[in-house]
Motif scaffolding. Structure first.
Motif, mmCIF file in Angstrom:
data_model
loop_
_atom_site.group_PDB
_atom_site.id
_atom_site.type_symbol
_atom_site.label_atom_id
_atom_site.label_comp_id
_atom_site.label_asym_id
_atom_site.label_seq_id
_atom_site.Cartn_x
_atom_site.Cartn_y
_atom_site.Cartn_z
ATOM 1 N N ILE A 421 0.842 -1.201 0.000
ATOM 2 C CA ILE A 421 0.000 0.000 0.000
ATOM 3 C C ILE A 421 0.879 1.254 0.000
ATOM 4 N N GLU A 422 1.935 1.228 0.799
ATOM 5 C CA GLU A 422 2.829 2.390 0.833
ATOM 6 C C GLU A 422 3.577 2.548 -0.496
ATOM 7 N N ALA A 423 3.907 1.389 -1.134
ATOM 8 C CA ALA A 423 4.598 1.458 -2.445
ATOM 9 C C ALA A 423 3.693 2.049 -3.510
ATOM 10 N N LEU A 424 2.407 1.804 -3.391
ATOM 11 C CA LEU A 424 1.466 2.361 -4.372
ATOM 12 C C LEU A 424 1.378 3.878 -4.263
ATOM 13 N N SER A 429 7.630 7.253 -10.844
ATOM 14 C CA SER A 429 7.337 6.029 -11.602
ATOM 15 C C SER A 429 8.561 5.171 -11.745
ATOM 16 N N ALA A 430 9.694 5.743 -12.005
ATOM 17 C CA ALA A 430 10.913 4.950 -12.168
ATOM 18 C C ALA A 430 11.236 4.210 -10.886
ATOM 19 N N ALA A 431 11.046 4.905 -9.743
ATOM 20 C CA ALA A 431 11.310 4.253 -8.457
ATOM 21 C C ALA A 431 10.335 3.096 -8.219
ATOM 22 N N PHE A 432 9.026 3.281 -8.587
ATOM 23 C CA PHE A 432 8.038 2.227 -8.378
ATOM 24 C C PHE A 432 8.343 1.028 -9.243
ATOM 25 N N LEU A 433 8.716 1.334 -10.533
ATOM 26 C CA LEU A 433 8.975 0.223 -11.439
ATOM 27 C C LEU A 433 10.201 -0.562 -11.019
#
Length: 764
Positions: A421-424, A429-433
């Motif tokens: 949930i915190e990652a969402l 975007s680059a960090a999430f991917l």
């Protein structure tokens, strides 16, 4: 001895005893009390009440008569007054002459009519009946033991016979009685009936021997006061009403002569009798001689007057000595028996003490054994309860471990969910991917493992205790807990005795087809190692053993049909075999009911298919397979049929009988163990040991019926097709045990029909 000295009527010591013809004694007063004035109605009532039961012998009634003695003078034993009594002999033909003897009315109560005689006897002890009437001529009385009478008199005159009374008429309600009968009396001991003339019971002779014995007995007893508390004194008086003996001091204290007690009659206790001699009532002389024919004493003057003409006489002292010698000899023999009986009684008393001691010891032993059994049950209970507690602890531990694992899994999953949930929330975007693919795989893997480990997981143990206590055997053992018979061997060693006979239980015994079931109960109080069941041959022949074991029920198969089998059973242990039980007969069935037997037919690997409760059979392969019936036959006539449910023209089923060890993988009739008829759609052949012969035209189709007739009385085998004989007798000389059999292959389905009556065949 005291019982011999008591009157059967008043239960007191005899007072003025008189002797009845039946040799039983009564007090004179008691005899006066129970004598009854004769009337036909009263005598008939006494007869109907069973008073003359002793007179009836072999279905007839012995008669008697009433005889009066001749005129005589009766003198008292001590020289008292005399009285002259005139009497007449009564015969059947003559009328009774009036008697001049005084008439003595019957007494109604002992206490009133005989008080004077009783009182005198109690006071003096040695006197006999003092009244001149008491010593009157003892007129002959009716004897119920023969057809005449003995004249009861204290004279030495011979007896006279006066005829037979019509007592049978009395039983039938007639008024006939012995002539001159005025009174009658019923002996209270033997219930015999005695008639008297007007003199009544006073005609009975005095029982002097009894009177002397009673006097001596009273003198020996030295009657003591019954009211003294310690050291009883000699009694000086006896109260006739209270029946209590008093000394002078106790009489003044306990029985004062005033008030209601003043009317009581106090008499002196008996003393020893004075010496006396019997004298002739007619002549007054001493009875010195004894007539052996008349069986009565006589004085010398009676002998001189030839009152006993031609009779053998003897000195009365010699006769008395002879009879006393004989009595002493008999008493000696009786004393020996009494001594041995006394010893036997002492042994019985000792055995009674032994029984009490043994039973007390046995009770202690049984109590100890039961306490040991109870303690064993308590110990076992603790063991079982401990097992339950251990099982509980194990289950709780397993549940706690499973709970801990699930809790850890849940915490890991919850942490992953929160991290995702915190990652969402990441805006770069680059960090999430950079971690997105990894998180997707973790979530997917977690979801998969969650489904396997949590969603489909179940408690590793059941909360329900899936156990039960198997106490049936123990309950049966407690119900059967009983004693067993023991015997003593080699001194004090106690070993189990041979068991008693078992008891057959008929309601649990049965028969079905050619088998019987026998049930029995164990013998009580016996230790049993096992049982032996025996049956005869069904024809009343010798018994043979068919079972040996510990069970109490047994089924015996393979018996003859239409036969009655007798069964018996016995128990045995180390001490030996017990007795046989009673026989029980069991009848086997007249006709057999049976089906195909899958086990006898080869089991599951035979390729045979059975249906309809093993009544229908078929097979899938092309090879012949043999199906056997469930019973074997060795006696009688038996018939069964097969219905062809399915048939193709390229098969040839075989029908017949076979031994138990037939080859089950060949066509029936191919070996020496089977006898068969094989048939197709057009014709049939008989076959045995691969030899087929006697072709018979006529085949089968679907719906055809094939009958098999096994006649073991003539030892033949025949066949029928559609209720018609298929040729003549197929096989003869069949001996032994045969099972119904059929062999089939693919394309044939057969249904078996049994319990059929055998058809009548017109050829043999």
């Amino acid at each position: 001895m005291e019982d011999e000295l008591r009157c059967p009527t008043c239960k007191q010591l005899f007072a003025n005893p008189v002797l009845l013809p039946c040799f039983h004694a009564l007090c004179l007063g008691c005899a006066l009390d129970i004598q009854t004035a004769y009337t036909p109605a009263s005598a008939l009532a006494a007869v109907n009440a069973g008073a003359v039961a002793g007179l009836v012998a072999n279905g007839t009634l012995n008669g008697g008569c009433l005889v009066h003695s001749h005129t005589l003078h009766a003198a008292a034993a001590h020289g008292g007054n005399s009285v002259t009594t005139a009497a007449t002999i009564h015969t059947h033909g003559g009328a009774a002459a009036p008697s001049s003897a005084p008439t003595h009315p019957p007494s109604t109560r002992h206490s009133s009519n005989s008080s004077a005689a009783s009182t005198a006897s109690s006071a003096t002890g040695s006197e006999s009946v003092t009244s001149d009437q008491d010593q009157a001529d003892k007129v002959s009385i009716l004897s119920e033991a023969d057809s005449g009478v003995v004249c009861c008199s204290n004279t030495s005159r011979p007896v006279s016979y006066a005829g037979t009374a019509q007592l049978q008429g009395l039983l039938q309600g007639a008024a006939a009685a012995p002539p001159g009968a005025a009174f009658y009396l019923i002996c209270p001991l033997c219930r015999k009936l005695v008639f008297f003339d007007e003199g009544g019971v006073r005609n009975l002779p005095a029982y002097r021997t009894m009177e002397s014995i009673v006097d001596r007995f009273c003198a020996r007893e030295a009657l003591r006061c019954q009211m003294c508390e310690t050291d009883p004194k000699v009694a000086s008086t006896v109260c006739e009403q209270c029946e209590i003996r008093y000394c002078d001091a106790c009489r003044e204290l306990c029985h004062p002569a005033r008030g209601p007690l003043a009317k009581h009659n106090l008499v002196k206790p008996r003393n020893a009798a004075a010496q006396r001699e019997s004298v002739c009532g007619e002549h007054g002389d001493t009875m010195a001689m004894y007539c052996l024919v008349c069986k009565m004493p006589a004085c010398p003057q009676c002998i001189a007057e030839k009152q006993h003409p031609g009779h053998e006489v003897q000195s009365i002292s010699v006769t008395c000595k002879a009879q006393k010698t004989e009595l002493s000899h008999n008493l000696q023999q009786l004393s020996e028996k009494a001594r041995s009986t006394t010893e036997f009684i002492q042994r019985l008393k000792g055995m009674s003490d032994k029984v009490t001691e043994s039973c007390m010891e046995f009770e202690r032993l049984v109590t100890a054994q039961c306490e040991a059994l109870i303690q064993a049950i308590h110990d076992r209970r603790e063991y079982l309860l401990e097992a339950i507690r251990m099982d509980k602890d194990t289950k709780i531990r397993i549940l706690k471990d499973q709970q801990s694992n699930c809790t850890g899994k849940l915490q890991q999953t919850t942490g992953l969910i929160q991290f995702c949930i915190e990652a969402l929330k990441e805006t770069d975007s680059a960090a999430f991917l950079q971690v997105g693919s990894m998180l997707i795989n973790r979530v997917a893997n977690t979801d998969m493992t969650w489904h396997q480990e949590v969603t489909n997981a179940a408690p590793r143990v059941s909360p329900i205790v899936d156990l039960t206590l198997d106490d049936a055997a123990l309950v049966r053992a407690i119900d059967n807990l009983n004693f067993m018979q023991m015997k003593v061997k080699d001194g004090e060693e106690r070993l189990p005795a041979a068991p008693l006979a078992p008891t057959i239980v008929p309601e649990d015994c049965s028969s079905e087809n050619n088998s019987v079931t026998v049930a029995w109960q164990a013998p009580i109080h016996s230790f049993v190692d096992g049982y032996v069941l025996e049956l005869d041959d069904g024809s009343g022949g010798e018994f043979r053993e068919v079972y040996c074991g510990k069970e109490t029920i047994c089924t015996v198969d393979g018996l003859h049909f239409n036969s009655m089998y007798n069964a018996r059973v016995k128990a045995f242990n180390n001490a030996g075999e017990g007795e046989y039980s009673e026989l029980i007969g069991l009848q086997t069935a007249e006709v057999a009911w049976f089906t195909f037997d899958p086990i006898l037919s080869g089991g599951a690997g035979s390729g045979l298919v059975f249906s309809k409760n093993n009544a229908t059979v078929s097979v899938e392969g092309w090879e012949h397979r043999v199906a056997l019936g469930s019973v074997g036959f060795s006696r009688g006539v038996h018939y069964w049929e097969f219905t062809v449910d399915k048939y193709t023209m390229d098969t040839d089923p075989a029908f017949g009988v076979a031994r138990i060890d037939v080859n089950r993988n060949k066509m029936l009739g191919k070996d020496e163990k089977s006898f068969a008829m094989y048939i197709d759609g057009q014709r049939s052949w008989f076959q045995h040991n691969s030899v087929h012969e006697r072709r018979v035209e006529g085949g089968i189709t679907t719906g055809s019926t094939i009958g098999v007739l096994l006649d073991l009385e003539r030892h033949t085998l025949s066949f029928l097709v559609n209720e018609m004989p298929q040729g003549s007798v197929a096989f003869r000389d069949l001996y032994g045990v045969f099972y119904p059999a059929v062999s089939i292959n693919r394309g044939v389905t057969l249904t078996l029909h049994t319990a059929l009556d055998a058809p009548k065949m017109d050829y043999f």
